[in-house]
Motif scaffolding. Structure first.
Motif, PDB file in Angstrom:
ATOM      1  N   SER A  69      11.728  -9.993   2.443  1.00 16.11           N
ATOM      2  CA  SER A  69      11.518 -11.265   3.140  1.00 16.11           C
ATOM      3  C   SER A  69      10.048 -11.604   3.354  1.00 16.11           C
ATOM      4  O   SER A  69       9.704 -12.732   3.677  1.00 16.11           O
ATOM      5  N   ALA A  70       9.155 -10.632   3.162  1.00 11.44           N
ATOM      6  CA  ALA A  70       7.713 -10.883   3.239  1.00 11.44           C
ATOM      7  C   ALA A  70       6.996  -9.853   2.380  1.00 11.44           C
ATOM      8  O   ALA A  70       7.439  -8.712   2.257  1.00 11.44           O
ATOM      9  N   GLY A  71       5.900 -10.265   1.769  1.00 11.00           N
ATOM     10  CA  GLY A  71       5.107  -9.339   0.961  1.00 11.00           C
ATOM     11  C   GLY A  71       5.878  -8.766  -0.211  1.00 11.00           C
ATOM     12  O   GLY A  71       6.727  -9.423  -0.812  1.00 11.00           O
ATOM     13  N   THR A  72       5.605  -7.523  -0.532  1.00 12.28           N
ATOM     14  CA  THR A  72       6.252  -6.820  -1.637  1.00 12.28           C
ATOM     15  C   THR A  72       7.609  -6.283  -1.199  1.00 12.28           C
ATOM     16  O   THR A  72       7.728  -5.712  -0.122  1.00 12.28           O
ATOM     17  N   LYS A  73       8.617  -6.476  -2.031  1.00 13.80           N
ATOM     18  CA  LYS A  73       9.928  -5.907  -1.715  1.00 13.80           C
ATOM     19  C   LYS A  73       9.890  -4.412  -2.031  1.00 13.80           C
ATOM     20  O   LYS A  73       9.519  -4.005  -3.124  1.00 13.80           O
ATOM     21  N   GLY A  74      10.214  -3.608  -1.022  1.00 11.51           N
ATOM     22  CA  GLY A  74      10.202  -2.166  -1.218  1.00 11.51           C
ATOM     23  C   GLY A  74       9.451  -1.471  -0.110  1.00 11.51           C
ATOM     24  O   GLY A  74       9.605  -1.832   1.067  1.00 11.51           O
ATOM     25  N   ASN A  75       8.608  -0.505  -0.479  1.00  6.37           N
ATOM     26  CA  ASN A  75       7.881   0.274   0.530  1.00  6.37           C
ATOM     27  C   ASN A  75       6.377   0.254   0.274  1.00  6.37           C
ATOM     28  O   ASN A  75       5.906  -0.409  -0.667  1.00  6.37           O
ATOM     29  N   VAL A  76       5.646   0.986   1.076  1.00  8.79           N
ATOM     30  CA  VAL A  76       4.184   0.964   0.978  1.00  8.79           C
ATOM     31  C   VAL A  76       3.683   1.462  -0.381  1.00  8.79           C
ATOM     32  O   VAL A  76       2.645   0.995  -0.882  1.00  8.79           O
ATOM     33  N   MET A  77       4.393   2.395  -1.004  1.00  4.57           N
ATOM     34  CA  MET A  77       3.981   2.893  -2.313  1.00  4.57           C
ATOM     35  C   MET A  77       4.138   1.809  -3.380  1.00  4.57           C
ATOM     36  O   MET A  77       3.328   1.724  -4.314  1.00  4.57           O
ATOM     37  N   ASN A  78       5.151   0.950  -3.223  1.00  8.83           N
ATOM     38  CA  ASN A  78       5.329  -0.165  -4.152  1.00  8.83           C
ATOM     39  C   ASN A  78       4.171  -1.149  -4.062  1.00  8.83           C
ATOM     40  O   ASN A  78       3.761  -1.746  -5.064  1.00  8.83           O
ATOM     41  N   VAL A  79       3.616  -1.314  -2.847  1.00 12.98           N
ATOM     42  CA  VAL A  79       2.471  -2.206  -2.656  1.00 12.98           C
ATOM     43  C   VAL A  79       1.255  -1.694  -3.434  1.00 12.98           C
ATOM     44  O   VAL A  79       0.568  -2.456  -4.122  1.00 12.98           O
ATOM     45  N   ILE A  80       0.983  -0.402  -3.314  1.00 18.68           N
ATOM     46  CA  ILE A  80      -0.162   0.193  -4.021  1.00 18.68           C
ATOM     47  C   ILE A  80      -0.040  -0.045  -5.524  1.00 18.68           C
ATOM     48  O   ILE A  80      -1.005  -0.444  -6.187  1.00 18.68           O
ATOM     49  N   GLU A  81       1.166   0.176  -6.043  1.00 10.97           N
ATOM     50  CA  GLU A  81       1.406   0.011  -7.474  1.00 10.97           C
ATOM     51  C   GLU A  81       1.297  -1.451  -7.896  1.00 10.97           C
ATOM     52  O   GLU A  81       0.613  -1.788  -8.873  1.00 10.97           O
ATOM     53  N   GLU A  82       1.938  -2.332  -7.140  1.00  9.53           N
ATOM     54  CA  GLU A  82       1.972  -3.751  -7.518  1.00  9.53           C
ATOM     55  C   GLU A  82       0.599  -4.400  -7.440  1.00  9.53           C
ATOM     56  O   GLU A  82       0.233  -5.212  -8.296  1.00  9.53           O
ATOM     57  N   GLU A  83      -0.174  -4.040  -6.416  1.00  6.27           N
ATOM     58  CA  GLU A  83      -1.484  -4.671  -6.223  1.00  6.27           C
ATOM     59  C   GLU A  83      -2.630  -3.841  -6.804  1.00  6.27           C
ATOM     60  O   GLU A  83      -3.786  -4.221  -6.698  1.00  6.27           O
ATOM     61  N   GLN A  84      -2.275  -2.720  -7.423  1.00  7.52           N
ATOM     62  CA  GLN A  84      -3.256  -1.833  -8.077  1.00  7.52           C
ATOM     63  C   GLN A  84      -4.418  -1.492  -7.138  1.00  7.52           C
ATOM     64  O   GLN A  84      -5.590  -1.626  -7.483  1.00  7.52           O
ATOM     65  N   LEU A  85      -4.061  -1.032  -5.954  1.00  7.65           N
ATOM     66  CA  LEU A  85      -5.049  -0.666  -4.941  1.00  7.65           C
ATOM     67  C   LEU A  85      -5.524   0.769  -5.165  1.00  7.65           C
ATOM     68  O   LEU A  85      -4.768   1.612  -5.658  1.00  7.65           O
ATOM     69  N   GLU A  86      -6.771   1.046  -4.786  1.00  7.89           N
ATOM     70  CA  GLU A  86      -7.326   2.381  -4.952  1.00  7.89           C
ATOM     71  C   GLU A  86      -8.073   2.807  -3.701  1.00  7.89           C
ATOM     72  O   GLU A  86      -8.638   1.975  -2.996  1.00  7.89           O
ATOM     73  N   ALA A  87      -8.068   4.110  -3.448  1.00  3.57           N
ATOM     74  CA  ALA A  87      -8.751   4.632  -2.260  1.00  3.57           C
ATOM     75  C   ALA A  87      -9.261   6.043  -2.512  1.00  3.57           C
ATOM     76  O   ALA A  87      -8.845   6.717  -3.456  1.00  3.57           O
ATOM     77  N   ASP A  88     -10.185   6.471  -1.654  1.00  2.00           N
ATOM     78  CA  ASP A  88     -10.709   7.842  -1.674  1.00  2.00           C
ATOM     79  C   ASP A  88     -10.061   8.692  -0.587  1.00  2.00           C
ATOM     80  O   ASP A  88      -9.979   9.921  -0.707  1.00  2.00           O
ATOM     81  N   VAL A  89      -9.644   8.029   0.500  1.00  2.00           N
ATOM     82  CA  VAL A  89      -9.085   8.721   1.663  1.00  2.00           C
ATOM     83  C   VAL A  89      -7.894   7.919   2.188  1.00  2.00           C
ATOM     84  O   VAL A  89      -7.907   6.678   2.140  1.00  2.00           O
ATOM     85  N   ILE A  90      -6.880   8.605   2.686  1.00  2.00           N
ATOM     86  CA  ILE A  90      -5.712   7.953   3.285  1.00  2.00           C
ATOM     87  C   ILE A  90      -5.505   8.480   4.701  1.00  2.00           C
ATOM     88  O   ILE A  90      -5.533   9.685   4.921  1.00  2.00           O
ATOM     89  N   PHE A  91      -5.299   7.573   5.645  1.00  2.00           N
ATOM     90  CA  PHE A  91      -4.798   7.903   6.980  1.00  2.00           C
ATOM     91  C   PHE A  91      -3.432   7.246   7.097  1.00  2.00           C
ATOM     92  O   PHE A  91      -3.300   6.044   6.821  1.00  2.00           O
ATOM     93  N   ALA A  92      -2.417   7.992   7.514  1.00  2.00           N
ATOM     94  CA  ALA A  92      -1.062   7.425   7.527  1.00  2.00           C
ATOM     95  C   ALA A  92      -0.235   7.917   8.699  1.00  2.00           C
ATOM     96  O   ALA A  92      -0.422   9.028   9.198  1.00  2.00           O
ATOM     97  N   CYS A  93       0.706   7.065   9.109  1.00  2.00           N
ATOM     98  CA  CYS A  93       1.677   7.416  10.143  1.00  2.00           C
ATOM     99  C   CYS A  93       2.945   6.624   9.875  1.00  2.00           C
ATOM    100  O   CYS A  93       2.887   5.414   9.618  1.00  2.00           O
ATOM    101  N   GLY A  94       4.089   7.301   9.922  1.00  2.00           N
ATOM    102  CA  GLY A  94       5.337   6.601   9.657  1.00  2.00           C
ATOM    103  C   GLY A  94       6.482   7.577   9.481  1.00  2.00           C
ATOM    104  O   GLY A  94       6.356   8.763   9.779  1.00  2.00           O
ATOM    105  N   PRO A  95       7.617   7.084   8.967  1.00  2.00           N
ATOM    106  CA  PRO A  95       8.783   7.939   8.791  1.00  2.00           C
ATOM    107  C   PRO A  95       8.509   9.049   7.774  1.00  2.00           C
ATOM    108  O   PRO A  95       7.661   8.910   6.884  1.00  2.00           O
ATOM    109  N   MET A  96       9.226  10.135   7.887  1.00  2.00           N
ATOM    110  CA  MET A  96       8.977  11.307   7.052  1.00  2.00           C
ATOM    111  C   MET A  96       9.088  11.025   5.548  1.00  2.00           C
ATOM    112  O   MET A  96       8.259  11.515   4.776  1.00  2.00           O
ATOM    113  N   PRO A  97      10.071  10.232   5.065  1.00  2.00           N
ATOM    114  CA  PRO A  97      10.110   9.958   3.622  1.00  2.00           C
ATOM    115  C   PRO A  97       8.825   9.281   3.128  1.00  2.00           C
ATOM    116  O   PRO A  97       8.342   9.575   2.026  1.00  2.00           O
ATOM    117  N   MET A  98       8.260   8.392   3.933  1.00  2.00           N
ATOM    118  CA  MET A  98       7.007   7.732   3.575  1.00  2.00           C
ATOM    119  C   MET A  98       5.864   8.739   3.501  1.00  2.00           C
ATOM    120  O   MET A  98       5.069   8.738   2.563  1.00  2.00           O
TER     121      MET A  98
END
Length: 260
Positions: A166-195
């Motif tokens: 219903s908003a943004g990319t359908k799916g999860n945060v990993m789908n966003v990285i793939e769809e928008e071809q985002l890149e990073a050197d460091v990740i800080f994360a908090c969320g459900p265990m599967p994520m």
């Protein structure tokens, strides 16, 4: 790290910001020692509930001695908190936990990744690293109830995933990285265990440093219930086994150091 203390604070204001999600500002001196990724434990008035409820710190306003928590009603304790009005006294213990290692982000490309009720602590981090890192916020929701998205957008570009599309990319945060071809050197994360498992795997594949908050697993927040034990790569100095209590040793760990 400053010593934790129990304090009788006051509710400054509270509002519901999404179905079952509440946004509370608390007047407390603990605002001055709070670090992004830490949490407080909030005590209920129900004497049958012996243990406090751990809730992550969303934001601080040190000029006015205020601290913000955003939480989901999940049981009797949080249901009680949701009824609190301005001026209500509330007993809290804090500040707790180790927080995110902000120095790791300096001069780097940083992903701030949050899912569901793991989104609130990302706001404190985004505020803290503004100007010190190149930040992309990637957040996942169930539907179009995008709580805190506007707050996060004040500090960095926000990329949204929704389970129902219903908003943004359908799916999860990993789908966003793939769809928008985002890149990073460091990740800080908090969320459900599967994520967090997916982020750990992604970081290992890409050779990226990742730090994850395991606060979803906490029950009491004070090390009493042993309900939040996680297997670690390091041997615990006290028990001499590869276990750690998330609430007292974490909740933030290098992803490679925990078995999730």
């Amino acid at each position: 790290m400053e010593r934790k203390k129990k304090e009788t604070a006051k509710v400054y204001k509270q509002q519901q910001i999404a179905p079952g999600i509440y946004d509370m500002w608390i007047s407390t001196t603990l605002a001055h020692q709070a670090k992004p990724g830490q949490f407080i434990s909030v005590y209920t008035q129900d004497k049958s509930a012996l243990l406090p409820r751990p809730i992550s710190i969303c934001e601080t306003d040190t000029a006015n001695d205020r601290l913000r928590i955003v939480y989901r009603v999940a049981g009797k304790g949080t249901a009680e908190f949701s009824r609190y009005k301005t001026g209500r006294r509330v007993d809290i213990l804090g500040t707790l936990g180790n927080g995110f290692p902000l120095e790791k982000a300096e001069g780097k490309r940083l992903f701030l990744m949050g899912g569901g009720i793991g989104i609130p602590p990302m706001l404190a981090v985004a505020k803290a690293v503004r100007g010190a890192a190149s930040v992309d916020v990637i957040v996942g929701y169930r539907d179009k109830e995008l709580f805190l998205a506007e707050d996060l957008a004040k500090y960095a570009p926000v990329h949204i995933a929704t389970e129902d599309g219903s908003a943004g990319t359908k799916g999860n945060v990993m789908n966003v990285i793939e769809e928008e071809q985002l890149e990073a050197d460091v990740i800080f994360a908090c969320g459900p265990m599967p994520m967090l498992r997916a982020i750990k795997q992604y970081a290992a594949q890409k050779g990226i440093e990742a730090y994850i908050s395991l606060e979803e697993r906490m029950a009491c927040g004070v090390g009493a219930c042993l309900g939040c034990v996680v297997r670690t790569r390091q041997v615990d100095h006290h028990s001499h086994v590869n276990n750690a209590r998330i609430c007292t040793d974490g909740p933030v760990y290098a992803a490679e150091d925990v078995d999730i």
